[in-house]
Design an enzyme around this catalytic site. Structure first.
Site, short mmCIF file in Angstrom:
data_model
loop_
_atom_site.label_atom_id
_atom_site.label_comp_id
_atom_site.label_asym_id
_atom_site.label_seq_id
_atom_site.Cartn_x
_atom_site.Cartn_y
_atom_site.Cartn_z
N HIS A 176 -2.79 3.86 -69.68
CA HIS A 176 -2.68 2.44 -69.95
C HIS A 176 -1.23 1.97 -69.77
O HIS A 176 -0.31 2.77 -69.62
CB HIS A 176 -3.16 2.10 -71.36
N ASP A 186 1.55 -0.64 -71.62
CA ASP A 186 1.76 -1.32 -72.90
C ASP A 186 1.73 -2.83 -72.77
O ASP A 186 1.21 -3.53 -73.63
CB ASP A 186 3.08 -0.88 -73.53
N HIS A 227 1.08 5.40 -68.98
CA HIS A 227 1.11 6.61 -69.80
C HIS A 227 -0.16 6.76 -70.61
O HIS A 227 -1.00 5.86 -70.68
CB HIS A 227 2.32 6.60 -70.73
N ARG A 259 -1.05 15.05 -85.48
CA ARG A 259 0.13 14.53 -84.79
C ARG A 259 0.52 13.18 -85.38
O ARG A 259 -0.30 12.26 -85.44
CB ARG A 259 -0.21 14.38 -83.30
#
Length: 341
Positions: free
Chosen positions: A237, A239, A295, A305
């Protein structure tokens, strides 16, 4: 051809007193010998079959290689391994895709686009405090065992975990964070802001909302086919599509790849090539928010995470010079309880 030869031979052999029956017998013998020669001789197809098979295998291999070049992303060595200490910022320049930075704002929009990683901007001890803040905030949104990717916006007080659980984290009777934690949070965001200004040579960037703690958990916690786009974080995608006000994106990592979790590397996609960053406690990643930095995050396979996303904008009406103010957020704790659905 054998019978014709015999007819011609018969005409010639009449003078040699050969009987017609003898010629007929000769025709049978000649045809039989010819058939035997043909049966013993390898056919052109059978003799070429091994060659054709080898050529077919080679051709198929070439076709597969060509398709791989066209459709399969090529991985290059890890751009930012966890074991490497980037005490000085590693900066990789990128060509800006201008449509994402229109209108271009002097002293704010990027004169050059880039991605950068640096260690040491946030210490490991500070990262552990931030992680503790994230854990407490998420527990207030929804206590275990609710799973799914989780986000909490410290500024807005918004939390979301799993399947549409929305709640204001500041609606409790007891303080969620103390003043020292809020001071640390504010100080970290300001340090990150200075890094953005230094890397991109700008001076007027403002904080943008949302500012998120995120938690991604391994396969045992993940629910496939969820009904919210943020649950499937592993898709590529840009941002600026999801958050048009973003000019720069930064992430502070609060856990270690290969220690606290497996999978979950950050991947930039550059055409058919991929560049990977392995999260490390306290590591800072900064990049311009346009499509030059498409990314995703790999699926987290095991463990948990944590990261903190801090974004920046050039739109002064959408941002804030100092997004977090300790007094304002402590005042939020004294407001009546409220919950959003």
């Amino acid at each position: 051809e054998g019978s014709g030869a015999c007819v011609r031979g018969y005409a010639a052999t009449v003078r040699g007193r050969l009987a017609k029956d003898d010629c007929t017998q000769r025709v049978r013998i000649m045809r039989s010998k010819r058939a035997q020669r043909v049966s013993r001789a390898p056919s052109s197809t059978s003799s070429l079959r091994p060659v054709l098979q080898r050529a077919g295998v080679a051709g198929l291999a070439l076709l597969v290689a060509a398709l791989a070049v066209r459709f399969v992303p090529h991985s290059i060595p890890v751009w930012a391994p966890r074991e490497t200490d980037f005490a000085d910022a590693l900066v990789t320049n990128r060509t800006c895709v201008s449509k994402w930075y229109n209108p271009w704002v002097p002293q704010c929009s990027p004169a050059r686009c880039a991605r950068s990683v640096r260690d040491g901007v946030v210490s490991a001890d500070e990262a552990r405090v931030l992680r503790s803040m994230a854990e407490r905030a998420m527990a207030r949104v929804a206590p275990p065992p609710i799973a799914g990717p989780s986000i909490v916006d410290i500024h807005a007080g918004f939390g979301r975990i799993g399947n549409r659980v929305h709640r204001n984290i500041y609606d409790g009777k007891n303080a969620l964070f103390d003043a020292s934690e809020m001071d640390l949070f504010r100080n970290v965001t300001e340090r990150v802001q200075l890094q953005v200004k230094e890397i991109f040579g700008v001076s007027e960037v403002s904080f943008a909302a949302p500012m998120l703690f995120s938690r991604m958990r391994g396969e045992a916690y993940r629910k496939e086919g969820t009904d919210h786009m943020n649950d499937e974080y592993w898709h590529m995608h840009v941002d600026k599509i999801a958050y048009p006000d973003y000019e720069y994106t930064s992430l502070v990592y609060l856990t270690d790849h290969g220690v606290d979790f497996t999978g979950g590397r950050f991947e930039f996609r550059d055409g058919q090539a991929s560049s990977f960053l392995e999260p490390k406690t306290g590591r800072l990643l900064v990049f311009s928010s346009g499509s030059e930095n498409s990314h995703r995050v790999e699926k987290v396979e095991t463990g948990t995470r944590y990261a903190l996303t801090i974004a920046f904008t050039c739109k002064k009406d959408k941002g804030s010079a100092a997004l977090l103010d300790t007094k304002r957020h402590l005042a939020e704790l004294r407001k009546p309880a409220r919950e959003t659905k």
